[in-house]
Design a protein around this motif. Structure first.
Motif, mmCIF file in Angstrom:
data_model
loop_
_atom_site.group_PDB
_atom_site.id
_atom_site.type_symbol
_atom_site.label_atom_id
_atom_site.label_comp_id
_atom_site.label_asym_id
_atom_site.label_seq_id
_atom_site.Cartn_x
_atom_site.Cartn_y
_atom_site.Cartn_z
ATOM 1 N N LYS A 390 0.820 -1.205 0.000
ATOM 2 C CA LYS A 390 0.000 0.000 0.000
ATOM 3 C C LYS A 390 0.857 1.260 0.000
ATOM 4 O O LYS A 390 1.897 1.311 0.660
ATOM 5 N N ASP A 392 0.156 5.376 0.637
ATOM 6 C CA ASP A 392 -0.851 6.347 1.086
ATOM 7 C C ASP A 392 -0.277 7.763 1.069
ATOM 8 O O ASP A 392 0.709 8.054 1.764
ATOM 9 N N ASN A 393 -0.909 8.613 0.262
ATOM 10 C CA ASN A 393 -0.557 10.048 0.212
ATOM 11 C C ASN A 393 0.948 10.262 0.032
ATOM 12 O O ASN A 393 1.555 11.091 0.720
ATOM 13 N N ASN A 407 0.685 13.068 -3.503
ATOM 14 C CA ASN A 407 -0.410 12.340 -2.835
ATOM 15 C C ASN A 407 -0.853 11.093 -3.607
ATOM 16 O O ASN A 407 -2.036 10.893 -3.895
ATOM 17 N N ASN A 409 -1.805 7.290 -4.148
ATOM 18 C CA ASN A 409 -2.414 6.206 -3.375
ATOM 19 C C ASN A 409 -2.577 4.995 -4.277
ATOM 20 O O ASN A 409 -3.082 5.119 -5.403
ATOM 21 N N GLU A 411 -2.880 0.296 -3.960
ATOM 22 C CA GLU A 411 -2.871 -0.895 -3.116
ATOM 23 C C GLU A 411 -2.860 -2.120 -4.015
ATOM 24 O O GLU A 411 -3.630 -2.203 -4.981
#
Length: 595
Positions: A390, A392-393, A407, A409, A411
């Motif tokens: 993952k 994130d940001n 940013n 993102n 997964e």
């Protein structure tokens, strides 16, 4: 941790670091403080316990040498008095006594030198091992290269400056301690030999007080030291620069050797010759300045030393001709005065060594401070949790603070494959470095699947020193399990099988395509849970690249695979495509055309 900053404890540490980092010389006060810290590191460690015993032996032998020097001083008087008295039996006895004293002196001197060498190698081994450990761990060597352009040639500072620091510290500090002890011993002797006396000199009455020989010796040495300091002060900066220029020239030669093929293909020998010529000219120009300054210092120090030979005889001659002392007393005075003078003139006689020592201390102090400040650089460290990859940001920046990604993102499952594509300079390789936890200019969170080891393959693989088998299994220990031979054959490298256990410089022997296939074989053997390939197949033709990726997908089917590449042929080898753009607009797409 060994890393230590010479400025950390100072009141205005940041301005001091900015002021002196990358300079040619440090203030004397800072150099002394840095030297004391470096000495303390070893002598307060457990590894120094036996060295303390060796040091005690050296001090004992040095004390014995000083006592022998005092005995020799007395022998000079007795010997010359015997000669003056035409005493043949006494002459024979004095020669026999000299032979005994000389034999003892030789034994003491040899063992003193031997023990100093033993002490030096023990200290250097400890020092070098600790510095190498701190240089390599926490990616300090990488951070220094990334962020610090002023600390040049760290290899020289570890290999040469550490050795010089140890040898200079032992020779100069023990030599100074020995000189002080010699001064105390022969200062008393010289005082006893120079009683108050009144004599006629060129028709004038001259009164000399008790200890006048010692007073004259101190004045003579003090004046000489001040003049020497004034003449020799520039040597510190010149020695510092000479070490730097020599290291730069040597590094340039190494670069030519490492890039011989590229230089030859470019026909770049003229350009390299110009640059090497410029680099060597810096060595020569600074060396000329250095030897000119040493010439000026040499004129004074040698003249000073020669004058010191006759000076005590000149001031003792009136008493001899006045029949107050004998020829033996003159020889004893000359010997004692010489010992006192040598002790007082230690700065003069070894000024060049002290200048070299300060230059070495300054280079090491700045190097250690650079290591310390580099270690303070914090990189974005991935977290390990669950079974998903993952991001994130995540925002990525260049060292010049230019934003590459904003940013982001995404997964992925732990058995997925991702291809990162985009124009050059958009931050694809930087993204891989951030995942590896070695990029300091990043913000956000990266989570990697737990209990999975990782392997990173770059465009130019690293082949360590040793055999080809060692390179294939790196960083693990090489094995003879047949896997290397199997994969070499499958990737059209069967011609290398016969050389598997041959030690050679394979990074220069093999083509880039061969090196990349060696790295891919490394991944197939080590079977990492996460494999990252940054243009790791760029030098392969499409058929070989397809074969390599097919083998990776088949044999690492439970691994997370993330690739960076430009070829469209790689698309069908990955589950997801991350399109990176120069405008920071990165988009993730599932590959629906995967066959």
């Amino acid at each position: 941790m060994f890393k230590t900053s010479i400025f950390k404890d100072e009141h205005d540490s940041e301005s001091l670091r900015e002021r002196f980092h990358g300079s040619d010389s440090l203030p004397l006060k800072v150099s002394v403080k840095a030297a004391a810290r470096m000495i303390k590191i070893y002598w307060t460690s457990k590894e120094s316990l036996f060295s303390w015993f060796i040091l005690a032996l050296i001090i004992g032998l040095t004390s014995g040498a000083i006592y022998l020097a005092k005995v020799f001083n007395t022998w000079y008087k007795d010997f010359w008095d015997t000669v003056q008295q035409y005493n043949l039996e006494g002459f024979k006895y004095q020669l026999m006594l000299f032979a005994i004293l000389a034999t003892i002196h030789v034994i003491v001197s040899v063992y003193n030198s031997y023990l100093r060498s033993v002490l030096a190698i023990r200290w250097r081994r400890f020092f070098t091992t600790r510095v190498m450990k701190d240089y390599l761990e926490s990616d300090t060597y990488y951070k220094m290269q990334l962020e610090d352009r002023k600390t040049e040639n760290p290899d020289q500072r570890i290999s040469e400056d550490l050795s010089s620091f140890v040898s200079y510290t032992i020779s100069l500090l023990l030599g100074t301690a020995s000189d002080l002890a010699m001064l105390g011993t022969f200062g008393v002797v010289l005082w006893d030999l120079s009683h108050a006396v009144t004599m006629e000199v060129f028709g004038y009455s001259l009164h000399l007080p008790n200890g006048y020989m010692l007073y004259l010796g101190i004045i003579y040495a003090l004046v000489g030291t001040l003049i020497t300091f004034k003449i020799g002060k520039p040597l510190v900066r010149l020695n510092f620069r000479q070490q730097r220029f020599e290291a730069d020239f040597r590094f340039s030669l190494i670069r030519v050797r490492e890039n011989a093929e590229s230089i030859s293909l470019y026909k770049g020998h003229s350009s390299e010759e110009r640059y090497l010529g410029y680099s060597f000219s810096e060595v020569v120009k600074n060396y000329i300045k250095l030897i000119k300054r040493e010439k000026r210092l040499g004129f004074f120090t040698l003249g000073y030393a020669q004058t010191a030979v006759i000076f005590p005889i000149l001031i003792a001659a009136p008493m001899y001709f006045a029949k107050i002392i004998t020829i033996g007393s003159i020889m004893q005075i000359n010997s004692a005065f010489g010992r006192v003078q040598d002790s007082l003139s230690t700065v003069i006689s070894s000024f060049s060594s002290w200048a070299n020592y300060k230059a070495v201390v300054d280079r090491l102090a700045l190097f250690f401070d650079s290591m310390d400040s580099s270690n303070e650089i914090k990189c974005l460290k991935p977290k390990f949790s669950g079974n998903r990859f993952k991001v994130d940001n995540l925002s990525l920046f260049t060292p010049q603070s230019k934003k590459l990604c904003s940013n982001l993102n995404l997964e992925l499952a732990s058995d997925s494959s991702l291809l990162i594509r985009g124009p050059s300079g958009c931050g694809k390789s930087t993204f891989i470095k951030a995942i590896a936890g070695i990029w300091p200019h990043a913000q956000g969170d990266i989570t990697l699947p737990e209990n999975k080891n990782s392997l990173f393959l770059s465009q130019r693989p690293y082949l360590p020193q040793g055999s080809l088998r060692d390179a294939i299994y790196y960083p693990s220990e090489a094995r003879s399990d047949g896997l290397a031979e199997k994969y070499l054959e499958q990737l059209s490298l069967s011609h290398l099988i016969k050389d598997l256990d041959k030690v050679d410089n394979y990074s220069s022997m093999l083509s880039l395509g061969e090196q990349q296939r060696i790295a891919i074989i490394r991944a197939l053997i080590l079977k990492p849970g996460m494999l990252f390939l940054d243009e790791a197949s760029s030098a392969l033709d499409e058929d070989l690249e397809k074969r390599a990726y097919t083998m990776i997908r088949d044999e690492l089917n439970n691994s997370l695979i993330i690739s960076v590449g430009h070829r469209s042929s790689l698309i069908n080898m990955h589950d997801y495509i991350l399109n990176a753009q120069l405008d920071m607009n990165w988009t993730l797409n599932k590959n629906h055309s995967l066959s």
